[in-house]
Design an enzyme around this catalytic site. Structure first.
Site, PDB file in Angstrom:
ATOM      1  N   SER A 146     -25.796 -41.233   9.537  1.00  0.00           N
ATOM      2  CA  SER A 146     -26.697 -40.126   9.180  1.00  0.00           C
ATOM      3  C   SER A 146     -27.714 -39.909  10.289  1.00  0.00           C
ATOM      4  O   SER A 146     -28.085 -40.852  11.004  1.00  0.00           O
ATOM      5  CB  SER A 146     -27.437 -40.483   7.883  1.00  0.00           C
ATOM      6  OG  SER A 146     -28.513 -39.599   7.673  1.00  0.00           O
ATOM      7  N   TYR A 159     -32.231 -46.716   3.437  1.00  0.00           N
ATOM      8  CA  TYR A 159     -31.107 -45.868   3.868  1.00  0.00           C
ATOM      9  C   TYR A 159     -31.051 -45.773   5.397  1.00  0.00           C
ATOM     10  O   TYR A 159     -29.974 -45.884   5.999  1.00  0.00           O
ATOM     11  CB  TYR A 159     -31.294 -44.489   3.229  1.00  0.00           C
ATOM     12  CG  TYR A 159     -30.176 -43.499   3.447  1.00  0.00           C
ATOM     13  CD1 TYR A 159     -29.027 -43.527   2.642  1.00  0.00           C
ATOM     14  CD2 TYR A 159     -30.269 -42.504   4.420  1.00  0.00           C
ATOM     15  CE1 TYR A 159     -28.006 -42.597   2.818  1.00  0.00           C
ATOM     16  CE2 TYR A 159     -29.261 -41.570   4.604  1.00  0.00           C
ATOM     17  CZ  TYR A 159     -28.137 -41.617   3.803  1.00  0.00           C
ATOM     18  OH  TYR A 159     -27.133 -40.693   3.989  1.00  0.00           O
TER      19      TYR A 159
HETATM   20  P1  NAP Z   1     -22.212 -37.888  -2.791  1.00  0.00           P
HETATM   21  O1  NAP Z   1     -21.881 -36.469  -3.045  1.00  0.00           O
HETATM   22  O2  NAP Z   1     -23.315 -38.527  -3.546  1.00  0.00           O
HETATM   23  O3  NAP Z   1     -20.860 -38.754  -2.969  1.00  0.00           O
HETATM   24  C1  NAP Z   1     -20.894 -40.140  -2.767  1.00  0.00           C
HETATM   25  C2  NAP Z   1     -19.494 -40.702  -2.886  1.00  0.00           C
HETATM   26  O4  NAP Z   1     -19.561 -42.118  -2.661  1.00  0.00           O
HETATM   27  C3  NAP Z   1     -18.882 -40.525  -4.275  1.00  0.00           C
HETATM   28  O5  NAP Z   1     -17.507 -40.269  -4.135  1.00  0.00           O
HETATM   29  C4  NAP Z   1     -19.106 -41.888  -4.931  1.00  0.00           C
HETATM   30  O6  NAP Z   1     -18.131 -42.225  -5.908  1.00  0.00           O
HETATM   31  C5  NAP Z   1     -18.932 -42.802  -3.743  1.00  0.00           C
HETATM   32  N1  NAP Z   1     -19.538 -44.125  -3.926  1.00  0.00           N
HETATM   33  C6  NAP Z   1     -20.838 -44.430  -4.129  1.00  0.00           C
HETATM   34  N2  NAP Z   1     -20.987 -45.764  -4.227  1.00  0.00           N
HETATM   35  C7  NAP Z   1     -19.753 -46.312  -4.080  1.00  0.00           C
HETATM   36  C8  NAP Z   1     -19.249 -47.644  -4.088  1.00  0.00           C
HETATM   37  N3  NAP Z   1     -20.059 -48.701  -4.263  1.00  0.00           N
HETATM   38  N4  NAP Z   1     -17.910 -47.828  -3.908  1.00  0.00           N
HETATM   39  C9  NAP Z   1     -17.070 -46.785  -3.732  1.00  0.00           C
HETATM   40  N5  NAP Z   1     -17.498 -45.494  -3.718  1.00  0.00           N
HETATM   41  C10 NAP Z   1     -18.820 -45.275  -3.890  1.00  0.00           C
HETATM   42  O7  NAP Z   1     -22.577 -38.134  -1.250  1.00  0.00           O
HETATM   43  P2  NAP Z   1     -22.316 -37.242   0.066  1.00  0.00           P
HETATM   44  O8  NAP Z   1     -23.498 -36.380   0.265  1.00  0.00           O
HETATM   45  O9  NAP Z   1     -20.966 -36.651   0.013  1.00  0.00           O
HETATM   46  O10 NAP Z   1     -22.388 -38.384   1.180  1.00  0.00           O
HETATM   47  C11 NAP Z   1     -21.227 -39.007   1.713  1.00  0.00           C
HETATM   48  C12 NAP Z   1     -21.641 -39.865   2.901  1.00  0.00           C
HETATM   49  O11 NAP Z   1     -22.293 -39.048   3.869  1.00  0.00           O
HETATM   50  C13 NAP Z   1     -22.620 -40.975   2.536  1.00  0.00           C
HETATM   51  O12 NAP Z   1     -22.359 -42.117   3.303  1.00  0.00           O
HETATM   52  C14 NAP Z   1     -23.954 -40.375   2.932  1.00  0.00           C
HETATM   53  O13 NAP Z   1     -24.909 -41.362   3.206  1.00  0.00           O
HETATM   54  C15 NAP Z   1     -23.565 -39.600   4.171  1.00  0.00           C
HETATM   55  N6  NAP Z   1     -24.472 -38.504   4.519  1.00  0.00           N
HETATM   56  C16 NAP Z   1     -24.700 -37.481   3.671  1.00  0.00           C
HETATM   57  C17 NAP Z   1     -25.565 -36.459   4.057  1.00  0.00           C
HETATM   58  C18 NAP Z   1     -25.862 -35.278   3.181  1.00  0.00           C
HETATM   59  O14 NAP Z   1     -26.739 -34.476   3.545  1.00  0.00           O
HETATM   60  N7  NAP Z   1     -25.212 -35.098   2.060  1.00  0.00           N
HETATM   61  C19 NAP Z   1     -26.196 -36.515   5.305  1.00  0.00           C
HETATM   62  C20 NAP Z   1     -25.926 -37.589   6.154  1.00  0.00           C
HETATM   63  C21 NAP Z   1     -25.059 -38.569   5.752  1.00  0.00           C
HETATM   64  P3  NAP Z   1     -18.355 -41.883  -7.494  1.00  0.00           P
HETATM   65  O15 NAP Z   1     -18.254 -40.390  -7.579  1.00  0.00           O
HETATM   66  O16 NAP Z   1     -17.274 -42.588  -8.196  1.00  0.00           O
HETATM   67  O17 NAP Z   1     -19.737 -42.363  -7.806  1.00  0.00           O
END
Ligand code: NAP
Length: 249
Positions: A146, A159
């Protein structure tokens, strides 16, 4: 070979692919012909929907529930994939959570939960999958870090520490695995529209983004496609590529 199906015969595991960025990556790799394993921790219905979407493209896919922070469950699941699919050629370490709070009020439990999922989870999945990649002397690993791991963010000490850790981990793995034909890179998104960011105040965020808009999950998936499928990325390893509308300038 048809460029659209350039990943035919390859097996891709995407952690946290039931929604958000992971879902977009899973569908995109499915479009390129890879057999896609959709990992999730609790959203079974949603993971099944992603699998159905990928199968409707004519590509094999199945869902697999495991907690990336649980070593036994990670190792068992990776072994299951090898038994069922024969190999893992692509690993996308995407699963992640937030437990925000200012440092003075942050509980150890908030710290532990985030470090365990976002950093230890990357270590466990990479260690388990690399065992097979090292034997086959080929593989592509992409870690989703991130912008916050690069520049910090008030309220996200846990984080940002985890995501900065992922960047160091990526560089070390790239050096350890390069001679065996395995590339390891990281992608550092800025603010992307997903459930993780839906409660944030968009007006304040936009002021910090030169391109003045949030990113989409499909834009992240396109960058991952490039890193795992394009011949143009074959000389890239150990890098952290920002995709953040210019936030990290
Ligand atoms: P999200 O919509 O909250 O989705 C998170 C995903 O991770 C879900 O599929 C969830 O599964 C899964 N998950 C959470 N804990 C887990 C565990 N212990 N074991 C296996 N699966 C797990 O998040 P997102 O925004 O798509 O983010 C995805 C990645 O991108 C993350 O690493 C986040 O830090 C990174 N990121 C996001 C952003 C942003 O702006 N959104 C920016 C920078 C980086 P369930 O549905 O089963 O809970």
């Amino acid at each position: 070979m048809n460029q659209k199906k350039c990943l035919s015969g390859k097996v891709a595991l995407i952690t946290g692919a039931s929604r958000g960025i992971g879902k977009a990556i899973a569908i995109s790799l499915g479009k390129l012909g890879a057999e896609v394993i959709v990992n999730y921790s609790s959203s079974e219905e949603r993971a099944k929907e992603v699998v159905e979407q990928i199968r409707s493209l004519g590509t094999n896919s199945y869902e697999l529930k495991f907690n990336v922070a649980d070593e036994e469950s990670v190792n068992e699941s990776i072994n299951k994939i090898i038994e069922k699919s024969g190999s893992i050629d692509i690993l996308i370490n995407n699963a992640g959570i937030t437990r925000d709070g200012l440092l003075m009020r942050m509980k150890s439990s908030q710290w532990d939960e985030v470090l365990n999922t976002n950093l230890k989870g990357v270590f466990l999945c990479t260690k388990s999958v690399s065992k097979f990649m090292l034997k086959q002397r080929a593989g592509k690993i992409v870690n989703i870090t991130s912008i916050v791991g690069l520049i910090g963010n008030p309220g996200q000490a846990n984080y940002s520490a985890a995501k900065a850790g992922v960047i160091g981990f990526t560089k070390t793995c790239a050096k350890e695995f390069a001679s065996r034909g395995i590339q390891v890179n990281a992608v550092a998104p800025g603010f992307i529209e997903t459930e993780m960011t839906e409660k944030l105040n968009y007006e304040d965020i936009l002021k910090a983004i030169p391109l003045n808009k949030l990113g989409s999950t499909e834009e992240i998936a396109s960058l991952v496609d490039f890193l795992v499928s394009s011949t143009a990325s074959e000389y890239i390893t150990g890098q952290t590529i920002s995709i953040d509308g210019g936030m990290n300038i």
